[in-house]
Design an enzyme around this catalytic site. Structure first.
Site, PDB file in Angstrom:
ATOM      1  N   ASP A 233      11.219  -0.326  -0.322  1.00  0.00           N
ATOM      2  CA  ASP A 233      10.767  -1.609  -0.545  1.00  0.00           C
ATOM      3  C   ASP A 233      11.825  -2.440  -1.239  1.00  0.00           C
ATOM      4  OD1 ASP A 233      10.379  -1.099  -3.216  1.00  0.00           O
ATOM      5  OD2 ASP A 233       8.272  -0.721  -2.940  1.00  0.00           O
TER       6      ASP A 233
ATOM      7  N   CYS B  55      24.771  -2.794  22.481  1.00  0.00           N
ATOM      8  CA  CYS B  55      24.490  -1.834  23.374  1.00  0.00           C
ATOM      9  C   CYS B  55      23.054  -1.527  23.912  1.00  0.00           C
ATOM     10  CB  CYS B  55      24.957  -0.330  22.823  1.00  0.00           C
ATOM     11  SG  CYS B  55      23.879   0.306  21.611  1.00  0.00           S
TER      12      CYS B  55
ATOM     13  N   CYS C  29      21.866   0.376  14.585  1.00  0.00           N
ATOM     14  CA  CYS C  29      21.345   0.418  16.128  1.00  0.00           C
ATOM     15  C   CYS C  29      21.341   2.168  16.364  1.00  0.00           C
ATOM     16  CB  CYS C  29      22.436  -0.139  17.089  1.00  0.00           C
ATOM     17  SG  CYS C  29      22.330   0.675  18.612  1.00  0.00           S
TER      18      CYS C  29
ATOM     19  N   PRO D  50       0.771  -1.363   0.060  1.00  0.00           N
ATOM     20  CA  PRO D  50      -0.072  -0.149   0.062  1.00  0.00           C
ATOM     21  C   PRO D  50       0.601   1.350  -0.002  1.00  0.00           C
ATOM     22  CG  PRO D  50      -0.133  -1.028   2.022  1.00  0.00           C
ATOM     23  CD  PRO D  50       0.766  -1.969   1.279  1.00  0.00           C
ATOM     24  N   ASP D  51       0.498   2.328  -0.566  1.00  0.00           N
ATOM     25  CA  ASP D  51       0.949   3.481  -0.545  1.00  0.00           C
ATOM     26  C   ASP D  51       0.487   4.176   0.792  1.00  0.00           C
ATOM     27  OD1 ASP D  51      -1.601   4.664  -0.942  1.00  0.00           O
ATOM     28  OD2 ASP D  51      -1.349   5.342  -3.059  1.00  0.00           O
ATOM     29  N   PHE D  52       1.070   5.512   1.028  1.00  0.00           N
ATOM     30  CA  PHE D  52       0.697   6.400   2.169  1.00  0.00           C
ATOM     31  C   PHE D  52      -0.789   6.975   1.989  1.00  0.00           C
ATOM     32  CE2 PHE D  52       4.834   8.355   3.819  1.00  0.00           C
ATOM     33  CZ  PHE D  52       5.003   6.874   4.670  1.00  0.00           C
ATOM     34  N   ARG D  53      -0.994   7.637   0.833  1.00  0.00           N
ATOM     35  CA  ARG D  53      -2.047   8.750   0.958  1.00  0.00           C
ATOM     36  C   ARG D  53      -3.337   8.237   0.180  1.00  0.00           C
ATOM     37  NH1 ARG D  53       2.623  11.398   0.946  1.00  0.00           N
ATOM     38  NH2 ARG D  53       2.791  12.427   2.800  1.00  0.00           N
TER      39      ARG D  53
ATOM     40  N   HIS E 129      14.768   8.064   0.473  1.00  0.00           N
ATOM     41  CA  HIS E 129      14.210   7.937   1.594  1.00  0.00           C
ATOM     42  C   HIS E 129      14.719   6.352   2.461  1.00  0.00           C
ATOM     43  CE1 HIS E 129      10.689  10.553   0.346  1.00  0.00           C
ATOM     44  NE2 HIS E 129      11.648  11.393   0.587  1.00  0.00           N
TER      45      HIS E 129
ATOM     46  N   CYS F 177      25.060   2.593  19.124  1.00  0.00           N
ATOM     47  CA  CYS F 177      26.494   2.380  18.674  1.00  0.00           C
ATOM     48  C   CYS F 177      26.582   2.291  17.248  1.00  0.00           C
ATOM     49  CB  CYS F 177      26.925   1.132  19.222  1.00  0.00           C
ATOM     50  SG  CYS F 177      26.236  -0.196  18.755  1.00  0.00           S
TER      51      CYS F 177
ATOM     52  N   ASN G  31      10.875   5.225  -2.453  1.00  0.00           N
ATOM     53  CA  ASN G  31      10.469   3.849  -1.817  1.00  0.00           C
ATOM     54  C   ASN G  31      11.679   3.206  -1.294  1.00  0.00           C
ATOM     55  OD1 ASN G  31       8.181   4.398  -3.046  1.00  0.00           O
ATOM     56  ND2 ASN G  31       8.168   2.971  -4.589  1.00  0.00           N
TER      57      ASN G  31
ATOM     58  N   CYS H 219      19.960  -3.862  20.000  1.00  0.00           N
ATOM     59  CA  CYS H 219      21.298  -4.176  19.509  1.00  0.00           C
ATOM     60  C   CYS H 219      21.845  -4.913  20.391  1.00  0.00           C
ATOM     61  CB  CYS H 219      21.865  -2.687  19.740  1.00  0.00           C
ATOM     62  SG  CYS H 219      23.728  -2.895  19.250  1.00  0.00           S
TER      63      CYS H 219
HETATM   64  P1  CNA Z   1       1.818   8.775  -1.659  1.00  0.00           P
HETATM   65  O1  CNA Z   1       1.723  10.244  -0.767  1.00  0.00           O
HETATM   66  O2  CNA Z   1       0.900   7.740  -0.749  1.00  0.00           O
HETATM   67  O3  CNA Z   1       1.356   8.898  -2.932  1.00  0.00           O
HETATM   68  C1  CNA Z   1       1.139   7.918  -3.721  1.00  0.00           C
HETATM   69  C2  CNA Z   1       0.385   8.548  -5.352  1.00  0.00           C
HETATM   70  O4  CNA Z   1       0.605   7.359  -5.898  1.00  0.00           O
HETATM   71  C3  CNA Z   1      -0.929   8.827  -5.068  1.00  0.00           C
HETATM   72  O5  CNA Z   1      -1.091  10.034  -5.689  1.00  0.00           O
HETATM   73  C4  CNA Z   1      -1.689   7.714  -5.488  1.00  0.00           C
HETATM   74  O6  CNA Z   1      -2.756   8.293  -5.855  1.00  0.00           O
HETATM   75  C5  CNA Z   1      -1.025   7.372  -6.675  1.00  0.00           C
HETATM   76  N1  CNA Z   1      -1.160   5.813  -7.027  1.00  0.00           N
HETATM   77  C6  CNA Z   1      -1.037   4.723  -6.120  1.00  0.00           C
HETATM   78  N2  CNA Z   1      -1.138   3.572  -6.818  1.00  0.00           N
HETATM   79  C7  CNA Z   1      -1.238   3.913  -8.171  1.00  0.00           C
HETATM   80  C8  CNA Z   1      -0.882   3.328  -9.341  1.00  0.00           C
HETATM   81  N3  CNA Z   1      -1.097   1.959  -9.229  1.00  0.00           N
HETATM   82  N4  CNA Z   1      -0.790   4.047 -10.304  1.00  0.00           N
HETATM   83  C9  CNA Z   1      -0.832   5.376 -10.263  1.00  0.00           C
HETATM   84  N5  CNA Z   1      -0.866   5.879  -9.337  1.00  0.00           N
HETATM   85  C10 CNA Z   1      -0.930   5.499  -8.032  1.00  0.00           C
HETATM   86  O7  CNA Z   1       3.075   8.313  -1.633  1.00  0.00           O
HETATM   87  P2  CNA Z   1       4.737   8.921  -2.124  1.00  0.00           P
HETATM   88  O8  CNA Z   1       5.500   7.824  -2.624  1.00  0.00           O
HETATM   89  O9  CNA Z   1       4.207  10.114  -2.890  1.00  0.00           O
HETATM   90  O10 CNA Z   1       5.135   9.589  -0.647  1.00  0.00           O
HETATM   91  C11 CNA Z   1       6.232   9.468  -0.159  1.00  0.00           C
HETATM   92  C12 CNA Z   1       6.470   8.549   0.957  1.00  0.00           C
HETATM   93  C13 CNA Z   1       5.763   7.337   0.763  1.00  0.00           C
HETATM   94  C14 CNA Z   1       8.034   8.069   1.157  1.00  0.00           C
HETATM   95  O11 CNA Z   1       8.662   8.505   2.256  1.00  0.00           O
HETATM   96  C15 CNA Z   1       8.007   6.472   0.952  1.00  0.00           C
HETATM   97  O12 CNA Z   1       8.951   5.937   1.757  1.00  0.00           O
HETATM   98  C16 CNA Z   1       6.628   6.099   1.617  1.00  0.00           C
HETATM   99  N6  CNA Z   1       6.031   4.810   1.206  1.00  0.00           N
HETATM  100  C17 CNA Z   1       6.998   3.923   0.452  1.00  0.00           C
HETATM  101  C18 CNA Z   1       6.237   2.780   0.005  1.00  0.00           C
HETATM  102  C19 CNA Z   1       7.037   1.801  -0.568  1.00  0.00           C
HETATM  103  O13 CNA Z   1       8.190   1.592  -0.274  1.00  0.00           O
HETATM  104  N7  CNA Z   1       6.565   1.175  -1.404  1.00  0.00           N
HETATM  105  C20 CNA Z   1       4.858   2.486   0.628  1.00  0.00           C
HETATM  106  C21 CNA Z   1       4.171   3.348   1.271  1.00  0.00           C
HETATM  107  C22 CNA Z   1       4.837   4.454   1.709  1.00  0.00           C
END
Ligand code: CNA
Length: 369
Positions: free
Chosen positions: A186, A244, A211, A110-113, A203, A220, A184, A241
Site C-alpha cells: 500500500d 504492445c 507491462c 482491509p487485510d486478507f484473513r 511483496h 514488453c 504490504n 500497454c
Molecule cells: P493477513 O493474513 O490478512 O493477516 C493479518 C493479521 O493481522 C491477522 O492475523 C489479523 O488478525 C491481524 N490484524 C488485523 N488488523 C490488526 C490490527 N489493527 N492490530 C493487530 N492485528 C491485526 O495478512 P498478512 O499481511 O499476514 O498476509 C500477507 C499478504 C497480505 C501479503 O501478500 C500482502 O500483500 C497482503 N495484503 C496487503 C495489504 C496492504 O498492503 N495493506 C492489504 C491486504 C493484504
C-alpha cells in the site's frame, strides 16, 4: 486434535539450519516464489502449544539447561512487560521490523484473513474459483478484471499512515532500524517517511507498474506510473500497454511470482545482525516471508504484536515459542492486541512516545490510489 507435542518434537530436525521456502515453478526448478502456506496449525492448535505445561520434562526439550541456567533465558516470560523490562535495560541498535496487512487496517485498508472484514471474506461478487485467485498470476492473465476493480473498492479516497508506520519511521530517525521487511503493497511506509534503503517491500508495491503481456504472450516490460493505472480504473477500463497491448500490472508480487531481488540480497545478513525482531500485524501464512523469523539468531528476542496468535509451530527451529518450551533460550514475547497500542507501549518504553504522537497528529491524508 491432529498432533501431539512429542510427535512435533520427534519430527523436528535439530541439525538443519532454517531455510527459505522453495517452490517449483514451471520455468525454473529452483525459483523462490510467493505462495500461501496451507501446512500450518489452526489457532486452537497454536493455543494448546502456548499453554503447554513447560515444567514437564517430556515437553521441555531443553528443560535441564533451563533449570541449571535460568539466566540464559532472554525474557522472563512471554508478556510485553518482559520486553519492556529488557528495552529499559538494554539498548538495541539493529532492530528488524516485519509487518503485514494488520498495520494498515486501522487506517481503513482491509487485510486478507480477518473474519468478516478481510478481503478473502468479501470477494463473493467477483465470482472467483478460489479467493486466492485474485492475487494469482495465472488467473490474472486469464481474467484481469477482478484485480483492477478490487482496488477501486479497496482504498479510502485519502489516507495517512498508522501510528505503527510512524513508530517504525522514528526507529529509523534514531538510527535503530536495521530494516523494515513489509508484506504490504500500500506504500504507507513511503508516506510515513521510512527511507528506501531501510525498506524491503517483499511483496512488491503499488507505487509503479509494468507491462506483463497477456496469456501466452510475454509483455514488453514498459514502466507505467501509479497515476496511469488510477486513471484507467477510475474510468472502469483495463490498463493496456500503449506499446504492445499487454496488461499493465502494478509491481505487486502475485502468488507464483518471484520476490524482489533486494529481499534475497539482504535477508540472511540482516537477520544474523538483528538484535531485536518486532513482528506486527501478520498471520505469518505467506511463504517465504513467514520463514524469516527463523533466521534471527537463537538468542535474539522476538516480539509478535497481533490481535491473534500466529507463527506457532511447536518445532524448535521453526516459528515462535511463546511457552518457552521448545527452544533453547526463552526469547519470544506476544502482545495480543492492536498494532498501534503495541507501538505506543514500545515508544513509551524507548522514550519517544510524545514524538510519535506529534508525528501522527501532524500527518496529512493523501490519495494513494
Ligand atoms: P493477513 O493474513 O490478512 O493477516 C493479518 C493479521 O493481522 C491477522 O492475523 C489479523 O488478525 C491481524 N490484524 C488485523 N488488523 C490488526 C490490527 N489493527 N492490530 C493487530 N492485528 C491485526 O495478512 P498478512 O499481511 O499476514 O498476509 C500477507 C499478504 C497480505 C501479503 O501478500 C500482502 O500483500 C497482503 N495484503 C496487503 C495489504 C496492504 O498492503 N495493506 C492489504 C491486504 C493484504
Amino acid at each position: 486434535m491432529s498432533f501431539s507435542i512429542s510427535d512435533l518434537l520427534a519430527d523436528a530436525n535439530f541439525e538443519q539450519p532454517p531455510q527459505i521456502a522453495q517452490v517449483q515453478n514451471k520455468d525454473e526448478d529452483d525459483q523462490v516464489a510467493l505462495f500461501d502456506s496451507d501446512t500450518d496449525l489452526s489457532e486452537e492448535e497454536m493455543e494448546e502449544l502456548v499453554n503447554v505445561d513447560n515444567n514437564s520434562s517430556d515437553n521441555n526439550f531443553y528443560i535441564q539447561d533451563k533449570i541449571n541456567h535460568p539466566e540464559l533465558n532472554i525474557v522472563k516470560d512471554s508478556s510485553m512487560d518482559s520486553l519492556v523490562e529488557l528495552l529499559q535495560k538494554k539498548k538495541f541498535k539493529n532492530i528488524i521490523v516485519m509487518t503485514g496487512a494488520g498495520v494498515s487496517t486501522a487506517v481503513g485498508i482491509p487485510d486478507f484473513r480477518s473474519p468478516n472484514t478481510g478481503i478473502y471474506s468479501n470477494l463473493g461478487k467477483f465470482d472467483l474459483p478460489n479467493p486466492e485467485d485474485m492475487f494469482d498470476i495465472d488467473y490474472f492473465l486469464y481474467n484481469p478484471q477482478p484485480f483492477y476493480f478490487l482496488f477501486k473498492d479497496l482504498y479510502p479516497d485519502k489516507i495517512k499512515p498508522s501510528k505503527t508506520h510512524f513508530f517504525i519511521r522514528l526507529l529509523a530517525d534514531k538510527g535503530l532500524l536495521l530494516r523494515n521487511y513489509t508484506q504490504n503493497i500500500d506504500t504507507l511506509e513511503r508516506l510515513a517517511g521510512i527511507p528506501d534503503e531501510l525498506l524491503i517491500e517483499s511483496h512488491g508495491t503499488l507505487h509503479s507498474a509494468h507491462c506483463v503481456g497477456i496469456k501466452d504472450k510475454p509483455g514488453c516490460h514498459k514502466e507505467y506510473s501509479r497515476e496511469f493505472i488510477k486513471e484507467k480504473i477510475s474510468a472502469k477500463e483495463i490498463p493496456y500497454c500503449t506499446e504492445c497491448g499487454g496488461l499493465v500490472k502494478p509491481d505487486v508480487v502475485f502468488f507464483g511470482e518471484e520476490l524482489p531481488q533486494k529481499f534475497f540480497d539482504s535477508y540472511y545478513e540482516d537477520f544474523q545482525k538483528c538484535d531485536l525482531l518486532l513482528v506486527f500485524g501478520t498471520s505469518l501464512k505467506v511463504q517465504p516471508f513467514c520463514n524469516l523469523i527463523d533466521f534471527a539468531k537463537i538468542d535474539t528476542p522476538r516480539c509478535l504484536i497481533n490481535n491473534r496468535l500466529a507463527g506457532v509451530t511447536g518445532h524448535p527451529r521453526k516459528g515462535f515459542d511463546f511457552s518457552g518450551t521448545f527452544q533453547k533460550y526463552r526469547r519470544d514475547v506476544f502482545y495480543k492486541g492492536n498494532c498501534d497500542d503495541g507501538s505506543e507501549i514500545l515508544a513509551k518504553s524507548m522514550g519517544f512516545e510524545d514524538e510519535l504522537n506529534e508525528l501522527v497528529k501532524n500527518a496529512e491524508p493523501t490519495a494513494i490510489f
